[in-house]
Scaffold this active site. Structure first.
Site, PDB file in Angstrom:
ATOM      1  N   LYS A  52      54.118  25.071  19.500  1.00 32.72           N
ATOM      2  CA  LYS A  52      53.301  25.896  18.596  1.00 32.72           C
ATOM      3  C   LYS A  52      52.748  25.035  17.461  1.00 32.72           C
ATOM      4  CE  LYS A  52      55.907  29.941  19.949  1.00 32.72           C
ATOM      5  NZ  LYS A  52      57.023  30.854  19.709  1.00 32.72           N
ATOM      6  N   GLN A  96      61.286  32.885  15.263  1.00 32.06           N
ATOM      7  CA  GLN A  96      61.561  32.454  16.640  1.00 32.06           C
ATOM      8  C   GLN A  96      62.862  33.081  17.128  1.00 32.06           C
ATOM      9  OE1 GLN A  96      59.530  30.414  18.605  1.00 32.06           O
ATOM     10  NE2 GLN A  96      60.968  30.920  20.217  1.00 32.06           N
ATOM     11  N   ASP A 119      53.166  37.731  15.926  1.00 36.59           N
ATOM     12  CA  ASP A 119      53.818  37.914  17.225  1.00 36.59           C
ATOM     13  C   ASP A 119      53.730  39.370  17.702  1.00 36.59           C
ATOM     14  OD1 ASP A 119      54.730  35.731  18.589  1.00 36.59           O
ATOM     15  OD2 ASP A 119      56.660  35.615  17.559  1.00 36.59           O
TER      16      ASP A 119
END
Ligand code: NDP
Length: 282
Positions: A52, A96, A119
């Site tokens: 990322k 994450q 997200d």
């Protein structure tokens, strides 16, 4: 032989376009920035996060990592999220997963400002997806829809089957396909006679995390097969949840692993960060 759905190629194209959008945003005084929080020491997460950060560097998005140790309390995690929520230089916040055991990831997702939730895991954004409203959509399902669209694969009216019901892939995938007017069935580990359901799929999306689990006899010839899985096979090579060698003989389209859904997921994260940064213009 199937046509390959080349996620890497399409993702690169999308990232090039985003790079131009980022340059424009910078000219307007906005430097898009992603903040990534990691809690604990999960080795796979480190690889995902690195990919990322590389994508951010490629297209000019600023990137900052917050590494919290295994002993972090929920209070400390929520304090960091709150600080990033208030930070005007941060446009996207990504937590994450997995995070350390004992911490409530859903509580943490809920705490992320829904306008920085790149997200798409905040319940507010999940709800908007269900209502068919514009929102931040979970990157993997969004990437799959974009990939299908890029190859002009019609979704409307098709029988779509999703195998796997996780909050990050299966469930939002169901919603995305439904919002595109597919007739959607979702399967999971308690589904009886899975192959009877998968064989009816015009579009089959598999996200279960079991190497080469879906075999040729479970597929309708001519189906579009999307493989989300990332596994190590017996030979230690990366492979998906689908037996690519067998199924690519009978599917009309298929995604490879690697090079299919994975790059699209990252491209959609970049897309969502740029979308979040653009909110500053309105
Ligand atoms: P989860 O482990 O959270 O969920 C797996 C799902 O598969 C569950 O719903 C489970 O059912 C179902 N399942 C497990 N075994 C079977 C079975 N035998 N038959 C039918 N369903 C079954 O996985 P994720 O959704 O997080 O990830 C799935 C895979 O996708 C993993 O390999 C992961 O690495 C990969 N992944 C790839 C991404 C990418 O960008 N390419 C992004 C995210 C994930 P139940 O709910 O009943 O337990």
């Amino acid at each position: 032989m199937s046509q390959i759905l080349d996620g890497k190629l399409i993702a690169n194209k999308i990232k090039q376009n985003l790079k131009r959008e980022v340059e424009q945003l910078k000219r307007e005084g906005i430097l898009p920035k992603l903040a990534v929080i990691m809690v604990g020491d999960d080795p796979s997460s480190k690889i995902y996060v690195k990919n990322k950060s590389i994508a951010c560097a490629e297209i000019g998005i600023a990137y900052e990592e917050f590494l919290l140790n295994d002993n972090t309390t929920m209070k400390q995690l929520l304090e960091l999220i709150e600080k990033l929520n208030k930070d005007n230089t941060v446009h996207g916040i990504l937590l994450q997963s997995p995070i350390s055991k004992g911490l409530d990831i859903n509580e943490a997702f809920k705490a992320i400002d829904d306008k920085k939730d790149v997200d798409g895991f905040n319940p507010c954004n999940v709800g908007k997806l269900c209502l068919g409203q514009d929102t931040f959509i979970s990157c993997t399902p969004l990437g799959i829809i974009k990939l299908l669209e890029e190859y002009n694969i019609n979704i409307e009216g098709k029988n779509a089957v999703v195998v796997g019901r996780s909050n990050i892939v299966g469930k939002p995938m169901l919603q995305c396909l439904l919002n595109k007017n597919a007739t959607v069935t979702i399967c999971h580990s308690k589904t009886i006679k899975l192959e009877d359901v998968t064989k009816k799929a015009d579009i089959l999306v598999v996200a279960i995390g079991k190497p080469k689990f879906i075999t040729k006899d479970m597929i309708k010839p001519g189906a579009v097969v999307i493989d989300v899985g990332i596994n190590r096979g017996e030979d230690q090579k990366l492979c998906g949840d689908v037996d690519f060698d067998e199924i690519s003989q009978i599917a009309s389209y298929i995604t490879p692993v690697p090079g299919g859904v994975g790059p699209m997921t990252i491209a959609m994260l970049m897309n969502n960060i740029v979308k979040a940064a653009k909110l500053k213009l309105s």
